[in-house]
Design a protein around this motif. Structure first.
Motif, short mmCIF file in Angstrom:
data_model
loop_
_atom_site.label_atom_id
_atom_site.label_comp_id
_atom_site.label_asym_id
_atom_site.label_seq_id
_atom_site.Cartn_x
_atom_site.Cartn_y
_atom_site.Cartn_z
N VAL A 1 0.84 -1.20 0.00
CA VAL A 1 0.00 0.00 0.00
C VAL A 1 0.88 1.26 0.00
CG1 VAL A 1 -1.64 1.37 1.34
CG2 VAL A 1 -2.01 -1.08 1.05
N LEU A 2 1.84 1.30 0.93
CA LEU A 2 2.71 2.48 1.00
C LEU A 2 3.50 2.67 -0.29
CD1 LEU A 2 4.13 2.41 4.63
CD2 LEU A 2 2.28 3.80 3.73
N LYS A 3 4.00 1.59 -0.85
CA LYS A 3 4.75 1.70 -2.09
C LYS A 3 3.86 2.19 -3.23
CE LYS A 3 8.53 -1.54 -1.31
NZ LYS A 3 9.27 -2.72 -1.84
N GLY A 4 2.61 1.72 -3.25
CA GLY A 4 1.70 2.20 -4.28
C GLY A 4 1.45 3.69 -4.19
N VAL A 5 1.32 4.19 -2.97
CA VAL A 5 1.10 5.62 -2.77
C VAL A 5 2.32 6.43 -3.20
CG1 VAL A 5 0.74 7.40 -1.01
CG2 VAL A 5 -0.61 5.29 -0.93
N VAL A 6 3.51 6.00 -2.75
CA VAL A 6 4.73 6.73 -3.09
C VAL A 6 5.00 6.63 -4.59
CG1 VAL A 6 7.21 6.91 -2.72
CG2 VAL A 6 5.69 6.43 -0.79
N ARG A 7 4.80 5.45 -5.16
CA ARG A 7 4.99 5.29 -6.60
C ARG A 7 4.08 6.23 -7.38
NH1 ARG A 7 3.27 0.49 -7.00
NH2 ARG A 7 5.23 -0.62 -6.66
N SER A 8 2.85 6.35 -6.93
CA SER A 8 1.90 7.24 -7.60
C SER A 8 2.35 8.70 -7.52
CB SER A 8 0.51 7.08 -6.99
OG SER A 8 0.02 5.77 -7.20
N ALA A 9 2.84 9.10 -6.34
CA ALA A 9 3.35 10.46 -6.19
C ALA A 9 4.52 10.70 -7.14
CB ALA A 9 3.76 10.72 -4.74
N ALA A 10 5.39 9.72 -7.25
CA ALA A 10 6.54 9.86 -8.16
C ALA A 10 6.08 9.95 -9.61
CB ALA A 10 7.49 8.67 -7.97
N ARG A 11 5.11 9.14 -9.99
CA ARG A 11 4.61 9.17 -11.37
C ARG A 11 3.87 10.48 -11.67
NH1 ARG A 11 1.66 3.67 -12.90
NH2 ARG A 11 1.88 4.59 -14.99
N ALA A 12 3.37 11.13 -10.61
CA ALA A 12 2.71 12.42 -10.77
C ALA A 12 3.71 13.57 -10.83
CB ALA A 12 1.71 12.65 -9.64
N GLY A 13 4.99 13.25 -10.74
CA GLY A 13 6.03 14.27 -10.90
C GLY A 13 6.65 14.78 -9.61
#
Length: 256
Positions: free
Chosen positions: A99-111
């Motif tokens: 879950v945490l990795k999904g959130v951080v990954r999404s933030a990274a993909r959002a720039g």
């Protein structure tokens, strides 16, 4: 509210978040748990407090000119040690990390390039630190992690009467909930809201970790003594945490 002063991710449009990312805004992710908090507090204490601290930190940073945005709280955590009381939700480590990795990954993909995992549940502390390091190496963004009362350090001690920092369903947590969501406090049960001041048996060093069921340690579910809690203390604690943590997160050296 003007969008340039809004700090909550979920209240901003994708274009507004893209603009924050272009400004190198810090993303703060509150991390918590849904679990028993004694006879007098609702189960969402860690969610309430982690979110409250994160938002106050962000508002203080934004007021000082630092671009920042706060994610909605990751409300599930590692709470196996509270399960015997009932009313508790827990994940295993693999699910929590995912879950945490999904959130951080999404933030990274959002720039976004900087993320703070701001933890508000003691049972998550070690895991959040490990996941933060894994996210940093896997996603190529700067990720810091810490538990808010550890980051506050000695700032809480002068405010509290019966303890020096956060315990569990204690003077500190109860006071903050009285400020943030008073309807989550059962005032008529405060006389029963006390227990031992440690989860460690005699002979277990402070540096040694061994999780035990809270049911075996404290029949009330409380670690500490909430009977001296007050909304005034809660406001002081939240402001002390915001000031200390905002200063820490604003340091350029942390992100270099």
């Amino acid at each position: 509210m003007a969008t340039d002063t809004e700090i909550e991710w979920m209240k901003l449009t994708f274009a507004e978040l893209n603009a924050r990312a272009a400004e190198d805004a810090l993303v703060i992710v509150p991390v918590a748990s849904l679990e028993q908090h004694g006879p007098h507090l609702a189960t969402g204490v860690d969610i309430i407090c982690a979110t409250g601290v994160a938002q106050r930190v962000a508002r203080r940073m934004a007021g000082a000119g630092h671009p920042v945005v706060v994610m909605p709280c990751v409300w599930t955590g590692l709470a196996e040690h509270h399960i015997p009381f009932g009313g508790t939700v827990t994940l295993d480590y693999a699910a929590f990390a995912a879950v945490l990795k999904g959130v951080v990954r999404s933030a990274a993909r959002a720039g976004f390039k900087r993320v703070m995992l701001l933890n508000g549940h003691g049972g998550n502390a070690e895991a959040v630190a490990v996941v933060g390091g894994e996210c940093q190496s896997e996603f190529g963004v700067a990720v810091a992690a810490g538990t808010y009362w550890h980051l506050a350090g000695d700032a809480f001690a002068p405010i509290l009467e019966r303890q020096s920092n956060v315990m569990h369903a204690c003077e500190a947590e109860t006071s903050m909930v009285m400020t943030l969501l008073p309807e989550a406090v059962r005032l008529d049960r405060l006389p029963d809201a006390h227990g031992p001041h440690s989860t460690r048996p005699e002979g277990q060093p402070a540096a040694m970790i061994r999780r035990r069921s809270f049911k075996d340690v404290t029949p009330s579910g409380v670690i500490g003594d909430a009977r001296s809690a007050s909304a005034a203390k809660g406001e002081a604690l939240l402001e002390a945490a915001a000031e200390r943590i905002a200063g820490e997160l604003a340091s350029p050296r942390l992100w270099s």
